[in-house]
Design an enzyme around this catalytic site. Sequence first.
Site, PDB file in Angstrom:
ATOM      1  N   LYS A   1      34.091  38.348  22.953  1.00 11.41           N
ATOM      2  CA  LYS A   1      32.744  38.629  22.441  1.00 11.41           C
ATOM      3  C   LYS A   1      32.218  37.717  21.312  1.00 11.41           C
ATOM      4  O   LYS A   1      31.444  36.820  21.574  1.00 11.41           O
ATOM      5  CB  LYS A   1      32.671  40.098  22.046  1.00 11.41           C
ATOM      6  CG  LYS A   1      32.758  41.008  23.286  1.00 11.41           C
ATOM      7  CD  LYS A   1      32.298  42.411  23.027  1.00 11.41           C
ATOM      8  CE  LYS A   1      31.953  43.131  24.300  1.00 11.41           C
ATOM      9  NZ  LYS A   1      33.058  43.824  24.965  1.00 11.41           N
TER      10      LYS A   1
ATOM     11  N   PHE B   1      38.631  50.723  27.467  1.00 10.04           N
ATOM     12  CA  PHE B   1      37.884  49.773  28.300  1.00 10.04           C
ATOM     13  C   PHE B   1      38.509  48.393  28.147  1.00 10.04           C
ATOM     14  O   PHE B   1      38.643  47.891  27.038  1.00 10.04           O
ATOM     15  CB  PHE B   1      36.400  49.714  27.921  1.00 10.04           C
ATOM     16  CG  PHE B   1      35.638  48.783  28.834  1.00 10.04           C
ATOM     17  CD1 PHE B   1      35.244  49.199  30.102  1.00 10.04           C
ATOM     18  CD2 PHE B   1      35.364  47.478  28.453  1.00 10.04           C
ATOM     19  CE1 PHE B   1      34.574  48.334  30.960  1.00 10.04           C
ATOM     20  CE2 PHE B   1      34.696  46.604  29.308  1.00 10.04           C
ATOM     21  CZ  PHE B   1      34.299  47.038  30.560  1.00 10.04           C
TER      22      PHE B   1
ATOM     23  N   ASP C   1      43.914  44.833  22.302  1.00  9.34           N
ATOM     24  CA  ASP C   1      42.635  44.330  22.810  1.00  9.34           C
ATOM     25  C   ASP C   1      41.650  44.311  21.637  1.00  9.34           C
ATOM     26  O   ASP C   1      41.137  45.349  21.222  1.00  9.34           O
ATOM     27  CB  ASP C   1      42.141  45.238  23.945  1.00  9.34           C
ATOM     28  CG  ASP C   1      40.810  44.772  24.535  1.00  9.34           C
ATOM     29  OD1 ASP C   1      40.077  44.030  23.857  1.00  9.34           O
ATOM     30  OD2 ASP C   1      40.496  45.173  25.671  1.00  9.34           O
TER      31      ASP C   1
HETATM   32  C1  LIG Z   1      33.691  43.907  26.287  1.00 11.56           C
HETATM   33  C2  LIG Z   1      35.110  44.261  26.344  1.00 11.56           C
HETATM   34  C3  LIG Z   1      35.962  43.759  27.343  1.00 11.56           C
HETATM   35  C4  LIG Z   1      35.463  42.917  28.493  1.00 11.56           C
HETATM   36  O1  LIG Z   1      34.912  41.699  28.092  1.00 11.56           O
HETATM   37  P1  LIG Z   1      34.030  40.853  29.131  1.00 11.56           P
HETATM   38  O2  LIG Z   1      33.717  39.590  28.373  1.00 11.56           O
HETATM   39  O3  LIG Z   1      32.824  41.658  29.471  1.00 11.56           O
HETATM   40  O4  LIG Z   1      34.869  40.593  30.322  1.00 11.56           O
HETATM   41  C5  LIG Z   1      37.301  44.104  27.287  1.00 11.56           C
HETATM   42  N1  LIG Z   1      37.788  44.882  26.305  1.00 11.56           N
HETATM   43  C6  LIG Z   1      37.004  45.379  25.329  1.00 11.56           C
HETATM   44  C7  LIG Z   1      37.605  46.224  24.261  1.00 11.56           C
HETATM   45  C8  LIG Z   1      35.640  45.094  25.324  1.00 11.56           C
HETATM   46  O5  LIG Z   1      34.854  45.627  24.364  1.00 11.56           O
END
Ligand SMILES: *Cc1c(COP(=O)(O)O)cnc(C)c1O
Length: 396
Positions: free
Chosen positions: A246, A132, A217
């Site tokens: 986050k 994701f 990420d």
């Molecule tokens: C939450 C998340 C995102 C997206 O972040 P947003 O602030 O919602 O755009 C991307 N990568 C990972 C691994 C995430 O957990």
Amino acid sequence: MSEQQSALFPTYARFPITLVKGEGSRLWDDQGKEYLDFASGLAVTNLGHAPQKVKEKLVEQLGELWHVSNLFHIPNQEKLGQLLVDNSCLDAAFFCNSGAEANEAAIKLARKYNAKVLGKQRYEIITFHTSFHGRTLATLTATGQDKVKEGFHPLPEGFVYAPYNDAEALKGFVTDKTCAIMLELVQGEGGVNPAEPEFVQEVVRLCKEHDLLLIIDEIQTGMGRTGKLFAYEHYGIEPDIITLAKALASGFPIGAMLGKAKLREAFGPGSHGSTFGGTPIATAAGIATVETMLEENLAGRAAEMGDYILSELHAKLAGNPLVKQIRGKGLLIGIECTLPASEFVPVIHEAGLLVTAAGPNVIRLLPNLLVTREEVNEGIGIIADVLARKAAASVK
Ligand SMILES: *Cc1c(COP(=O)(O)O)cnc(C)c1O
């Protein structure tokens, strides 16, 4: 309020709970019901709700200056950048407002570096099944899940999807168009799936062999969540780029992309930008958050508490036929069940503990990094109780 009457788009399948106040590990709803919070706003409130030091810093900054354009120097942005650079293997930061934007910046930087610095027409990025990476057009395309893409075609070109944790298959995905590999070291939304060390070593080897950028990420795994400040530290590797968001400012919106020095040249004046990226307020919250994490060694605390939770879960859920596997790193923990997580999550909420689902069958636990043993015992008690009742009901 029913979705029919709401003035909002029904984009979220919301739980029937309205939270109005938070402090530390506790939340209260509009009926006065108290919850123990093991959701942390989806790995955002790593210091708990309304942490005092961040609040003080925010209040101070609110009285000074809220916003100026990135056409001017912003001392808080420099300071937060320096803190992140000093505590990682990366050399430079770009600030934005969300995780998707941080990944968007990483994707753009990887392409630009290849085109401008290496002089190569390479643009393909390898990502992984069940990953994701966000909801913008480029980042949902990077995401290895079809359900987030439905109805949004045509999607940008240049993403290919390899099986996660399959070192053998990976080299077959590298072509003369590949410019980067983008990876979560624990897949969060995908179901709390930690990357195997041998797989990560193969990713690094292929990046070296083909001169590819390694993008990690760390939006969910960063900021102490997995027991290190950044999850890449568990693997003894040095990514070229990491992305953060986050928990970086304890709930104030922010995103960041950190990169190696060689990438500076590719992101020169005019190449990329954001109106709100790294405002004095957002970066004040970020500075207070990172300083607190470092001063109180919260990553170390997350590692210890995570081990305790795993061993307690193993003990308390032993023999429950609904539990398939318990796994995780630090305070990013998943309980994989034999039934959809949606069967359990609302019942756990009802019993006073907030958790979320990840992947189809995983109950995900994301307590804050200051969670106490008493709170952990209470939360595990609730989970064990709900799963025991469900198991008893399912054999009848
Ligand atoms: C939450 C998340 C995102 C997206 O972040 P947003 O602030 O919602 O755009 C991307 N990568 C990972 C691994 C995430 O957990």
